[in-house]
Scaffold this active site. Structure first.
Site, short mmCIF file in Angstrom:
data_model
loop_
_atom_site.label_atom_id
_atom_site.label_comp_id
_atom_site.label_asym_id
_atom_site.label_seq_id
_atom_site.Cartn_x
_atom_site.Cartn_y
_atom_site.Cartn_z
N ASP A 177 6.06 20.49 4.17
CA ASP A 177 4.81 19.85 3.72
C ASP A 177 4.82 19.87 2.18
O ASP A 177 3.99 20.50 1.54
CB ASP A 177 3.57 20.56 4.29
CG ASP A 177 3.51 22.06 3.97
OD1 ASP A 177 2.40 22.61 3.99
OD2 ASP A 177 4.55 22.69 3.68
N HIS B 127 7.62 31.83 -0.76
CA HIS B 127 7.59 31.71 0.70
C HIS B 127 8.77 30.86 1.23
O HIS B 127 9.62 31.33 1.98
CB HIS B 127 6.29 31.05 1.14
CG HIS B 127 5.05 31.70 0.63
ND1 HIS B 127 4.61 32.94 1.04
CD2 HIS B 127 4.13 31.24 -0.26
CE1 HIS B 127 3.46 33.23 0.44
NE2 HIS B 127 3.15 32.23 -0.35
O1 RIB Z 1 1.53 30.36 3.59
C1 RIB Z 1 2.57 29.81 2.81
C2 RIB Z 1 3.07 28.55 3.40
O2 RIB Z 1 2.03 27.58 3.47
C3 RIB Z 1 4.18 27.89 2.57
O3 RIB Z 1 5.04 27.17 3.40
C4 RIB Z 1 3.42 26.95 1.68
O4 RIB Z 1 4.21 25.85 1.23
C5 RIB Z 1 2.36 26.46 2.63
O5 RIB Z 1 2.94 25.44 3.43
CA CA Z 2 5.44 24.77 2.94
#
Ligand code: RIB
Ligand code: CA
Length: 340
Positions: A12, A243
């Site tokens: 995303d 992340h």
């Molecule tokens: O909680 C972190 C995740 O949520 C990551 O993938 C960030 O890009 C959002 O998509």
């Molecule tokens: Ca993400």
């Protein structure tokens, strides 16, 4: 010489998704054969735009990008997280618009097609809500037998959530999809907030990217400026979690977990305060996580070493040669020599 693994990336494309994509493009262990987008940080359509533009900048305009689900399986897309990723999803950084166009299939259709083409060897990396993965399971119930591995950035096992006290964003955006993905007949590696919030990217790391002669590292460094401002409110200093790139590095096998028990895991799909929680059975904690019958979810809780230096070193390899590649690709594209 290690043969790179074929990857389908579902994202995303927000700021850390951009870092993850760049990491995969730079890694000698990965070959991205297709990308699907899903609404989360931004809409699936905006995420696809960001992905196309980043691919062009990196000289990889040939990689197909498919727009996936705009809405979750239940409910509707809530508009994204501009306070985290910016209105455009990449920290208000402007990238040159890509010449390449979108694939003529949905993300779920692309995933099923690639799984069949790369039967048994396709690695799936999901770093956004899991709607497309769930839809691909519906399209092809045999999908679990066709893919090599599934890695998901999402959830929280022992750590708090980041959207609610118990729910992490990717899971919270589509709990029904996440429940289907974790219940499917495959082994899933979950990269939860437990590990992704435990090691951060600091300002010196950002400065290294900004000082690069490569357009991609510099653009990522600029995006991090926006991301750092959000995370300053959480960590008390300008820095950020990593992340999605951490999930990518674990998926390619470049980073080793220190602790990653295989446990039973489910997702709360109720409408109560627990909605979107990954309910991981961590009761083995006190006995060193002995094997559990029927457990299929490997939950990465900690790493052997700090991830940030490896991430920056890898991203910096997307140097000036990408600019050369980019101009070559653009020339080929304008000559109609590239097919999507
Ligand atoms: O909680 C972190 C995740 O949520 C990551 O993938 C960030 O890009 C959002 O998509
Ligand atoms: Ca993400």
């Amino acid at each position: 010489m290690t043969t790179p693994s074929a990857f389908y990336l579902d994202c995303d494309t927000g700021i850390d998704d951009a870092l993850a994509l760049a990491y995969l493009l730079a890694s000698p262990l990965a070959s991205v054969v297709g990308i699907g987008t899903v609404s989360g940080n931004v809409s699936a359509a905006v995420g696809a735009r960001n992905t196309l533009d980043l691919l062009e900048l990196a000289g990889h305009a040939h990689i197909p990008v498919a727009v996936g689900a705009h809405h979750p399986l239940a409910g509707s897309f809530g508009g994204g997280a501009p306070w985290v990723h910016g209105e455009n999803g990449i920290g208000e950084v402007s990238l040159a618009p890509a010449a390449a166009s979108l694939a003529g299939e949905s993300a779920a259709e692309m995933l099923v097609r690639l799984a069949r083409t790369h039967a048994g060897s396709l690695k799936v990396l999901a770093i956004g809500p899991l709607t497309n993965i769930a839809e691909a399971l519906r399209l092809e119930p045999a999908l679990p037998s066709l893919v090599d591995s599934v890695t998901v950035m999402g959830g929280a096992a022992l750590a708090p959530g980041n959207i609610t006290p118990v729910a992490e964003a990717n899971i919270w955006h589509d709990p029904e999809a996440a429940a289907l993905v974790l219940a499917a007949d495959w082994d899933v590696t979950l990269v939860p907030l437990d590990v992704t919030m435990a090691s951060v990217l600091e300002e010196p790391h950002q400065q290294q990217l900004l000082a690069s002669s490569g357009a991609v590292p510099r653009a990522l460094g600029e995006m991090l400026g926006y991301y750092f401002r959000f995370y300053e409110g959480i960590y008390g200093r300008p820095c950020s979690a990593m992340h999605d790139p951490l999930a990518a590095a674990l998926a390619v096998g470049a980073v080793r977990p220190a602790l990653a028990p295989v446990v039973r895991a489910a997702v709360d799909t109720t409408s109560g305060p627990g909605r979107g929680q990954t309910v991981c059975d961590m009761r083995g904690l006190y006995a060193g996580y002995p094997p559990v019958a029927g457990a299929r979810c490997r939950v990465v809780l900690s790493l052997e070493e700090d991830f940030a230096p490896h991430l920056v070193d890898t991203l910096l390899t997307l140097g000036e040669d990408a600019a050369v590649l980019d101009s070559t690709t653009a020339a080929l594209a304008s000559a109609g020599a590239l097919t999507r």
